[in-house]
Design an enzyme around this catalytic site. Structure first.
Site, PDB file in Angstrom:
ATOM      1  N   GLU A 176     -14.990 -41.386 -11.163  1.00  0.00           N
ATOM      2  CA  GLU A 176     -13.688 -40.835 -11.553  1.00  0.00           C
ATOM      3  C   GLU A 176     -12.681 -41.945 -11.870  1.00  0.00           C
ATOM      4  O   GLU A 176     -11.584 -41.671 -12.334  1.00  0.00           O
ATOM      5  CB  GLU A 176     -13.151 -39.884 -10.463  1.00  0.00           C
ATOM      6  CG  GLU A 176     -13.010 -40.440  -9.068  1.00  0.00           C
ATOM      7  CD  GLU A 176     -14.296 -40.384  -8.234  1.00  0.00           C
ATOM      8  OE1 GLU A 176     -15.364 -40.821  -8.729  1.00  0.00           O
ATOM      9  OE2 GLU A 176     -14.218 -39.958  -7.074  1.00  0.00           O
ATOM     10  N   CYS A 281     -23.526 -55.307  -9.074  1.00  0.00           N
ATOM     11  CA  CYS A 281     -24.485 -55.232  -7.966  1.00  0.00           C
ATOM     12  C   CYS A 281     -25.501 -56.368  -8.072  1.00  0.00           C
ATOM     13  O   CYS A 281     -26.230 -56.637  -7.136  1.00  0.00           O
ATOM     14  CB  CYS A 281     -25.193 -53.894  -7.984  1.00  0.00           C
ATOM     15  SG  CYS A 281     -26.178 -53.697  -9.440  1.00  0.00           S
TER      16      CYS A 281
HETATM   17  P1  NAD Z   1     -19.198 -45.388  -4.756  1.00  0.00           P
HETATM   18  O1  NAD Z   1     -20.319 -45.233  -3.792  1.00  0.00           O
HETATM   19  O2  NAD Z   1     -17.806 -45.321  -4.215  1.00  0.00           O
HETATM   20  O3  NAD Z   1     -19.253 -44.222  -5.862  1.00  0.00           O
HETATM   21  C1  NAD Z   1     -20.433 -43.957  -6.578  1.00  0.00           C
HETATM   22  C2  NAD Z   1     -20.435 -42.483  -6.978  1.00  0.00           C
HETATM   23  O4  NAD Z   1     -20.457 -41.671  -5.805  1.00  0.00           O
HETATM   24  C3  NAD Z   1     -19.199 -42.067  -7.781  1.00  0.00           C
HETATM   25  O5  NAD Z   1     -19.597 -41.240  -8.838  1.00  0.00           O
HETATM   26  C4  NAD Z   1     -18.350 -41.320  -6.759  1.00  0.00           C
HETATM   27  O6  NAD Z   1     -17.568 -40.310  -7.340  1.00  0.00           O
HETATM   28  C5  NAD Z   1     -19.387 -40.732  -5.822  1.00  0.00           C
HETATM   29  N1  NAD Z   1     -18.887 -40.595  -4.448  1.00  0.00           N
HETATM   30  C6  NAD Z   1     -17.962 -41.368  -3.826  1.00  0.00           C
HETATM   31  N2  NAD Z   1     -17.782 -40.948  -2.565  1.00  0.00           N
HETATM   32  C7  NAD Z   1     -18.617 -39.903  -2.379  1.00  0.00           C
HETATM   33  C8  NAD Z   1     -18.877 -39.059  -1.249  1.00  0.00           C
HETATM   34  N3  NAD Z   1     -18.268 -39.223  -0.087  1.00  0.00           N
HETATM   35  N4  NAD Z   1     -19.807 -38.098  -1.393  1.00  0.00           N
HETATM   36  C9  NAD Z   1     -20.450 -37.929  -2.561  1.00  0.00           C
HETATM   37  N5  NAD Z   1     -20.229 -38.708  -3.655  1.00  0.00           N
HETATM   38  C10 NAD Z   1     -19.323 -39.684  -3.564  1.00  0.00           C
HETATM   39  O7  NAD Z   1     -19.464 -46.723  -5.574  1.00  0.00           O
HETATM   40  P2  NAD Z   1     -18.499 -47.470  -6.588  1.00  0.00           P
HETATM   41  O8  NAD Z   1     -17.383 -48.101  -5.829  1.00  0.00           O
HETATM   42  O9  NAD Z   1     -18.174 -46.597  -7.724  1.00  0.00           O
HETATM   43  O10 NAD Z   1     -19.474 -48.610  -7.142  1.00  0.00           O
HETATM   44  C11 NAD Z   1     -19.658 -49.837  -6.505  1.00  0.00           C
HETATM   45  C12 NAD Z   1     -20.879 -49.819  -5.621  1.00  0.00           C
HETATM   46  O11 NAD Z   1     -22.030 -49.481  -6.386  1.00  0.00           O
HETATM   47  C13 NAD Z   1     -21.182 -51.174  -5.018  1.00  0.00           C
HETATM   48  O12 NAD Z   1     -21.611 -50.993  -3.695  1.00  0.00           O
HETATM   49  C14 NAD Z   1     -22.308 -51.708  -5.882  1.00  0.00           C
HETATM   50  O13 NAD Z   1     -23.140 -52.670  -5.280  1.00  0.00           O
HETATM   51  C15 NAD Z   1     -23.050 -50.452  -6.151  1.00  0.00           C
HETATM   52  N6  NAD Z   1     -23.901 -50.590  -7.327  1.00  0.00           N
HETATM   53  C16 NAD Z   1     -25.240 -50.657  -7.140  1.00  0.00           C
HETATM   54  C17 NAD Z   1     -26.081 -50.817  -8.215  1.00  0.00           C
HETATM   55  C18 NAD Z   1     -27.563 -50.866  -8.027  1.00  0.00           C
HETATM   56  O14 NAD Z   1     -28.273 -50.624  -8.998  1.00  0.00           O
HETATM   57  N7  NAD Z   1     -28.067 -51.147  -6.844  1.00  0.00           N
HETATM   58  C19 NAD Z   1     -25.547 -50.914  -9.503  1.00  0.00           C
HETATM   59  C20 NAD Z   1     -24.170 -50.832  -9.661  1.00  0.00           C
HETATM   60  C21 NAD Z   1     -23.347 -50.658  -8.562  1.00  0.00           C
END
Ligand code: NAD
Length: 499
Positions: A176, A281
């Site tokens: 979002e 990541c």
């Molecule tokens: P995030 O976990 O906050 O959000 C990811 C998704 O989950 C979003 O679409 C969000 O709306 C949803 N979300 C958030 N809180 C939620 C909840 N309580 N319940 C259900 N859904 C929820 O992650 P972010 O801040 O958007 O991205 C950064 C993170 O992603 C970092 O930890 C990074 O390392 C990781 N990442 C990992 C990879 C990989 O391939 N391993 C790649 C890119 C990013």
């Protein structure tokens, strides 16, 4: 104010949303748009449309689906500048890096242009008397992808390209914080000839994620984000009987051997640690020099290289990186820097307090370097996800490789050396999913697969490559015998065997 709407059944949703969220411009700190936030009814509507559209798409022969993928690829290329500008405005990464983000997703679309070949099954003639066996890969139906803020083009494309090419319908639930690019991609896919309802975008927060995880007609969910949420999403989706792949956070180490080409290694590390403000990541936020002499030489060169870094707005062609994504995230990174100092790390370069003229309210952070970090520090154990590089000194190669192996995350790791013997031992024994040898960001090419180990990945199939094809299809195996006009076979009450 601009409203970023859902995209369902080939059209922008027109109803006024009951809930919206702010989308900030990280360069100015101002709200630049509102994003519609969906609910379970909207998810149900998107899934129903997708389910209705999917059988005809799946029935289209794979070569025709491939032609849509070719056209989709061409349209993304033709709209690269517009997409990159849109991406930078919401994410904050510099334009060149946004193009890289789109390009890495585009490469998965390119790979999926070969879907007729990728879907070919297996065949055994004469597995028994007059018996032939063949297997085929069939789509699952409706699948969904929940994506993070940090790669708003690449990660939706990692997911939707294999899903749709294999004959599924797909729903993207973007972050979002930067939701515009996935909508534009879905519009381009429609323009490319994808039937309505096959690629949909539903915006939202936990309410929408939970609705996707609980919907009986969503057969598979791919998630990328932070580890705690990845684990939650994995558990809830799997307990509802869905196929799940959930990628989590990371803390990638770069090990520097005394024989490494240090100038090259420093150039690589600085790019990998601070590029995209460290919000990758596959960033390299920890560097492990082997031996005191290596550590001292490395530290001096890092200080020199950091002094040349330029932080700026995404449209500044000379900027190496831009602002971080939100005010909360900036505060979180600053807290980790303070935590590291309080835990006894040495602050060598302090990036806090950077103010950019004319953009004083933007979420900018200068590059930070911390030395004499140790593995017991919480600031080392956790993911910071910002422009912060930690030096963890090791005495020997054997000691150095214990750190990435023992760490809770196991996404990426890199070794800088000229010694093939060390490199082989490293690649074979390290407990991390993606390994670089003199390569700082070893994100696998589109025809291999992406996935971390330990708390960086939940589920057993990786993103894209052949694992992407496996994830979005299920195998059906047919054992057949045709009447040959011979004698009737005896009835048997014993399980058929090949004896
Ligand atoms: P995030 O976990 O906050 O959000 C990811 C998704 O989950 C979003 O679409 C969000 O709306 C949803 N979300 C958030 N809180 C939620 C909840 N309580 N319940 C259900 N859904 C929820 O992650 P972010 O801040 O958007 O991205 C950064 C993170 O992603 C970092 O930890 C990074 O390392 C990781 N990442 C990992 C990879 C990989 O391939 N391993 C790649 C890119 C990013």
């Amino acid at each position: 104010m601009r409203l970023i709407q859902h995209f369902i059944d080939g059209a922008t949703v027109t109803e006024t949303p009951a809930r919206t969220g702010d989308v900030f411009d990280p360069s100015t700190g101002q709200v630049q748009a509102q994003v519609a936030l969906g609910d379970s009814d909207l998810v149900a509507r998107a899934v129903a449309n997708a389910k209705a559209a999917q059988p005809a798409w799946a029935a289209m022969n794979p070569q025709r689906r491939a032609r849509v993928m070719f056209r989709f690829k061409e349209l993304i290329e033709a709209n690269m500048d517009e997409l990159a500008e849109m991406l930078s405005r919401e994410h904050g990464k510099v334009i060149a890096d946004s193009k890289g983000d789109i390009q890495r997703g585009l490469e998965v679309v390119e790979f999926m242009c070969g879907v007729p070949h990728l879907l070919k099954g297996e065949y055994t003639e004469g597995a028994g008397p007059g018996i032939d066996v063949y297997s085929m890969r069939q789509p699952l139906g409706v699948a969904a992808g929940i994506t993070p803020f940090n790669f708003p083009a690449m990660i939706p494309l990692w997911m939707c390209a294999p899903a749709i090419a294999c004959g599924n319908a797909f729903i993207i639930k973007p972050s979002e914080r930067d939701p515009s690019v996935p909508v534009r991609l879905a519009e381009l896919a429609l323009e490319a000839g994808l039937p309505k309802g096959i690629l949909n975008v539903v915006h939202g927060d936990k309410v929408v994620v939970d609705a996707i995880l609980d919907h009986a007609d969503v057969k598979a969910v791919s998630f990328v984000g932070s580890s705690d949420i990845a684990q939650y999403v994995y558990g809830r989706g799997a307990s509802n009987g869905k196929r799940m792949q959930c990628m989590g956070g990371a803390k990638n180490h770069g090990i520097i051997m005394p024989d490494a080409d240090l100038d090259q290694a420093v150039a690589d590390i600085v790019g990998a640690a601070y590029g995209s403000a460290g919000e990758r990541c596959m960033a390299l936020p920890v560097v492990v020099p082997v031996g005191e002499e290596t550590a001292e030489r490395l530290r001096a060169k890092l200080i020199e290289a950091i002094a040349d870094l330029r932080v700026g707005v995404p449209t500044d062609p000379d900027a190496h990186y831009g602002p971080v994504v939100t005010a909360q995230h900036k505060a979180r990174i600053e807290n980790y820097i303070q935590m590291a100092i309080d835990e006894g790390a040495e602050l060598v370069v302090d990036g806090r307090g950077l103010s950019l003229q004319g953009h004083e309210e933007g979420y900018f952070l200068g590059p930070t370097l911390l030395d004499r970090v140790n593995p017991d520090m919480q600031s080392y154990k956790e993911e910071i996800f910002g422009p912060v590089l930690q030096i963890l000194r090791a005495k020997t190669f054997e000691e150095a490789i214990t750190y990435p192996t023992a760490h809770q995350y196991g996404n990426g790791v890199a070794l800088f050396t000229r010694n093939g013997d060390f490199a082989r031992k490293f690649a074979s024994s390290i407990e991390v999913g993606m390994v670089g040898i003199n390569v700082p960001i070893p994100v696998p090419v589109a025809y291999h697969s992406f996935g971390g180990w330990k708390r960086s990945g939940f589920g057993d199939l990786n993103q894209y490559g052949m694992d992407g094809v496996r994830f979005y299809t299920r195998t059906k195996t047919v054992t057949q015998r045709w009447p040959s006009g011979g004698a009737v076979l005896d009835q048997s009450f014993v399980i058929p065997t090949m004896s």
